[in-house]
Design an enzyme around this catalytic site. Structure first.
Site, PDB file in Angstrom:
ATOM      1  N   ASN A 207      34.614 105.983  42.185  1.00 54.84           N
ATOM      2  CA  ASN A 207      35.256 107.273  42.698  1.00 54.84           C
ATOM      3  C   ASN A 207      36.678 106.955  43.385  1.00 54.84           C
ATOM      4  O   ASN A 207      36.791 105.709  43.737  1.00 54.84           O
ATOM      5  CB  ASN A 207      34.421 107.754  43.859  1.00 54.84           C
ATOM      6  CG  ASN A 207      34.841 109.115  44.349  1.00 54.84           C
ATOM      7  OD1 ASN A 207      35.389 109.951  43.664  1.00 54.84           O
ATOM      8  ND2 ASN A 207      34.730 109.242  45.807  1.00 54.84           N
TER       9      ASN A 207
ATOM     10  N   GLU B 180      25.369 106.457  49.887  1.00 56.85           N
ATOM     11  CA  GLU B 180      26.037 106.973  51.107  1.00 56.85           C
ATOM     12  C   GLU B 180      27.386 107.483  50.820  1.00 56.85           C
ATOM     13  O   GLU B 180      28.288 107.032  50.056  1.00 56.85           O
ATOM     14  CB  GLU B 180      26.282 105.663  52.032  1.00 56.85           C
ATOM     15  CG  GLU B 180      26.674 106.239  53.396  1.00 56.85           C
ATOM     16  CD  GLU B 180      27.115 104.860  54.141  1.00 56.85           C
ATOM     17  OE1 GLU B 180      27.880 104.883  55.122  1.00 56.85           O
ATOM     18  OE2 GLU B 180      26.701 103.679  53.586  1.00 56.85           O
ATOM     19  N   LEU B 181      27.790 108.839  51.203  1.00 53.88           N
ATOM     20  CA  LEU B 181      28.742 109.605  50.818  1.00 53.88           C
ATOM     21  C   LEU B 181      29.973 108.980  51.173  1.00 53.88           C
ATOM     22  O   LEU B 181      30.291 108.493  52.350  1.00 53.88           O
ATOM     23  CB  LEU B 181      28.764 110.879  51.498  1.00 53.88           C
ATOM     24  CG  LEU B 181      29.937 111.998  51.134  1.00 53.88           C
ATOM     25  CD1 LEU B 181      30.041 112.409  49.715  1.00 53.88           C
ATOM     26  CD2 LEU B 181      30.232 112.896  52.109  1.00 53.88           C
ATOM     27  N   ASP B 182      30.802 108.358  49.853  1.00 52.85           N
ATOM     28  CA  ASP B 182      31.950 107.688  50.192  1.00 52.85           C
ATOM     29  C   ASP B 182      31.933 106.374  50.936  1.00 52.85           C
ATOM     30  O   ASP B 182      32.801 105.710  51.373  1.00 52.85           O
ATOM     31  CB  ASP B 182      33.283 108.565  50.924  1.00 52.85           C
ATOM     32  CG  ASP B 182      33.482 110.093  50.440  1.00 52.85           C
ATOM     33  OD1 ASP B 182      33.614 109.988  49.091  1.00 52.85           O
ATOM     34  OD2 ASP B 182      33.711 110.967  50.936  1.00 52.85           O
TER      35      ASP B 182
ATOM     36  N   HIS C 189      39.155 108.276  46.603  1.00 54.99           N
ATOM     37  CA  HIS C 189      38.850 109.179  47.916  1.00 54.99           C
ATOM     38  C   HIS C 189      40.117 108.835  48.571  1.00 54.99           C
ATOM     39  O   HIS C 189      40.780 107.826  48.730  1.00 54.99           O
ATOM     40  CB  HIS C 189      37.774 108.415  48.706  1.00 54.99           C
ATOM     41  CG  HIS C 189      37.407 109.381  49.894  1.00 54.99           C
ATOM     42  ND1 HIS C 189      36.956 110.518  50.002  1.00 54.99           N
ATOM     43  CD2 HIS C 189      37.763 109.135  51.036  1.00 54.99           C
ATOM     44  CE1 HIS C 189      36.965 110.997  51.270  1.00 54.99           C
ATOM     45  NE2 HIS C 189      37.486 110.038  52.075  1.00 54.99           N
TER      46      HIS C 189
ATOM     47  N   SER D  89      44.637 115.635  38.054  1.00 61.44           N
ATOM     48  CA  SER D  89      45.878 114.605  38.189  1.00 61.44           C
ATOM     49  C   SER D  89      45.401 113.169  37.843  1.00 61.44           C
ATOM     50  O   SER D  89      46.135 112.330  37.445  1.00 61.44           O
ATOM     51  CB  SER D  89      46.933 114.796  39.178  1.00 61.44           C
ATOM     52  OG  SER D  89      46.533 114.403  40.549  1.00 61.44           O
ATOM     53  N   ASN D  90      44.385 112.709  38.579  1.00 62.60           N
ATOM     54  CA  ASN D  90      43.855 111.548  38.528  1.00 62.60           C
ATOM     55  C   ASN D  90      43.415 111.161  37.317  1.00 62.60           C
ATOM     56  O   ASN D  90      43.659 109.801  36.478  1.00 62.60           O
ATOM     57  CB  ASN D  90      42.842 111.130  39.445  1.00 62.60           C
ATOM     58  CG  ASN D  90      43.463 110.621  40.959  1.00 62.60           C
ATOM     59  OD1 ASN D  90      43.919 109.742  41.008  1.00 62.60           O
ATOM     60  ND2 ASN D  90      43.365 111.612  42.119  1.00 62.60           N
TER      61      ASN D  90
ATOM     62  N   ARG E 283      20.089 120.883  43.271  1.00 64.04           N
ATOM     63  CA  ARG E 283      20.861 119.435  42.776  1.00 64.04           C
ATOM     64  C   ARG E 283      20.407 118.647  41.858  1.00 64.04           C
ATOM     65  O   ARG E 283      21.036 118.133  40.952  1.00 64.04           O
ATOM     66  CB  ARG E 283      21.279 119.160  44.294  1.00 64.04           C
ATOM     67  CG  ARG E 283      22.356 118.094  44.424  1.00 64.04           C
ATOM     68  CD  ARG E 283      22.822 117.591  45.727  1.00 64.04           C
ATOM     69  NE  ARG E 283      23.228 118.667  46.676  1.00 64.04           N
ATOM     70  CZ  ARG E 283      24.602 118.895  46.368  1.00 64.04           C
ATOM     71  NH1 ARG E 283      25.300 118.305  45.535  1.00 64.04           N
ATOM     72  NH2 ARG E 283      24.828 119.817  47.271  1.00 64.04           N
TER      73      ARG E 283
ATOM     74  N   LEU F 281      26.024 113.466  44.881  1.00 68.17           N
ATOM     75  CA  LEU F 281      25.275 113.142  43.754  1.00 68.17           C
ATOM     76  C   LEU F 281      24.021 112.577  44.359  1.00 68.17           C
ATOM     77  O   LEU F 281      23.990 112.231  45.491  1.00 68.17           O
ATOM     78  CB  LEU F 281      25.843 112.132  42.779  1.00 68.17           C
ATOM     79  CG  LEU F 281      27.034 112.537  41.910  1.00 68.17           C
ATOM     80  CD1 LEU F 281      27.893 111.319  41.441  1.00 68.17           C
ATOM     81  CD2 LEU F 281      26.595 113.304  40.853  1.00 68.17           C
TER      82      LEU F 281
HETATM   83  C1  GRF Z   1      42.067 113.501  44.831  1.00 68.47           C
HETATM   84  O1  GRF Z   1      42.976 113.541  45.934  1.00 68.47           O
HETATM   85  C2  GRF Z   1      41.210 112.572  45.085  1.00 68.47           C
HETATM   86  O2  GRF Z   1      41.305 111.266  45.756  1.00 68.47           O
HETATM   87  C3  GRF Z   1      39.876 113.307  45.519  1.00 68.47           C
HETATM   88  O3  GRF Z   1      39.854 114.500  44.857  1.00 68.47           O
HETATM   89  C4  GRF Z   1      41.529 114.912  44.541  1.00 68.47           C
HETATM   90  C5  GRF Z   1      41.380 115.146  42.998  1.00 68.47           C
HETATM   91  O4  GRF Z   1      42.921 115.367  42.629  1.00 68.47           O
HETATM   92  N1  GRF Z   1      38.711 112.533  45.074  1.00 68.47           N
HETATM   93  P1  GRF Z   1      42.937 115.544  40.897  1.00 68.47           P
HETATM   94  O5  GRF Z   1      42.236 116.575  40.316  1.00 68.47           O
HETATM   95  O6  GRF Z   1      42.845 114.101  40.394  1.00 68.47           O
HETATM   96  O7  GRF Z   1      44.581 116.104  41.006  1.00 68.47           O
END
Ligand code: GRF
Length: 231
Positions: A123, A159-161, A125, A29-30, A81, A109
């Site tokens: 990214n 660093e993760l997120d 989050h 969806s993003n 990985r 990653l």
């Molecule tokens: C979102 O909540 C985003 O913040 C996280 O993963 C989810 C992805 O959702 N990193 P979509 O696939 O974009 O709908």
């Protein structure tokens, strides 16, 4: 582009289309919101390729329907990985992307990968970073009795997120919320802020030098630019 004396346009003056590659693992969806912004000319670049590490990711169908090239690099086919990241980096390098957007890409990653694309890796989050890096962000915010939740777009570091936040939006936590209702409220703002942050990157408004993130030359606070403030 600058017109030459003859009235034609010198090839070297033509604006170069900026290339974006999307990485995702799920429903997308993003990615769809980035695509909408791109179609409206609001992204400052073209999404050239979408790569998923999972077969059946909804985001691959979205890309396919929009006529965007897709690739599947299934992490299950790789022993380590490092091996997966090497192949992924190779495909990305072949496109020389100006930006790699992680849109629900559910893989950690390696440091080598992150280093290779440093400053070109964004990214999103679903929390108000630096709060709640990692998974289950909404349930953790509810369990802690927080009054607000939100989403953060950030550059990716080792660093993760933990990379520097670019843009952050807050939403209220309402009485009776559960992780699902809260996730839906947060997702709606994710779709608003990601295209804006991507455009800032593509149009050169963000600089990340020696770990300091600036927008229009001004250092951003530790939470990034707040969506509520003028953009
Ligand atoms: C979102 O909540 C985003 O913040 C996280 O993963 C989810 C992805 O959702 N990193 P979509 O696939 O974009 O709908």
């Amino acid at each position: 582009a600058v017109a030459t004396a003859s009235g034609s346009t010198a090839a070297e003056d033509l604006p170069v289309t900026q290339r974006i590659v999307g990485l995702l693992s799920g429903r997308g969806s993003n990615f769809q919101s980035l695509l909408n912004a791109s179609a409206a000319g609001l992204l400052g670049g073209n999404i050239d390729l979408v790569i998923s590490n999972r077969t059946g990711a909804g985001g691959l169908n979205i890309a396919h329907d929009a006529g965007i090239e897709t690739a599947l690099i299934d992490h299950q086919n790789y022993p380590t990985r490092e091996a997966f990241d090497r192949d992924l980096a190779g495909v990305l390098d072949s496109r020389s992307p100006d930006l790699v957007v992680l849109a629900g890409f559910m893989r950690i990653l390696t440091a080598d990968f992150v280093e290779r694309f440093a400053g070109r890796l964004l990214n999103i989050h679903p929390s108000l970073l630096p709060l709640y890096a990692g998974l289950n962000t909404h349930q953790r915010a509810l369990d802690n009795g927080d009054t607000h939740a939100g989403a953060t777009v950030h550059y990716v570091t080792g660093e993760l997120d933990g990379g520097p936040p670019v843009l952050q939006a807050r939403v209220p936590i309402e009485p009776g919320d559960d992780a699902h209702t809260l996730a839906a409220r947060v997702l709606a703002v994710e779709h608003q802020i990601y295209p804006v942050a991507v455009k800032w990157h593509m149009t050169g408004r963000l600089t990340l030098i020696d770990g300091t993130l600036r927008k229009d030359g001004v250092a951003l606070p530790a939470t990034g630019h707040l969506w509520e403030e003028p953009l």
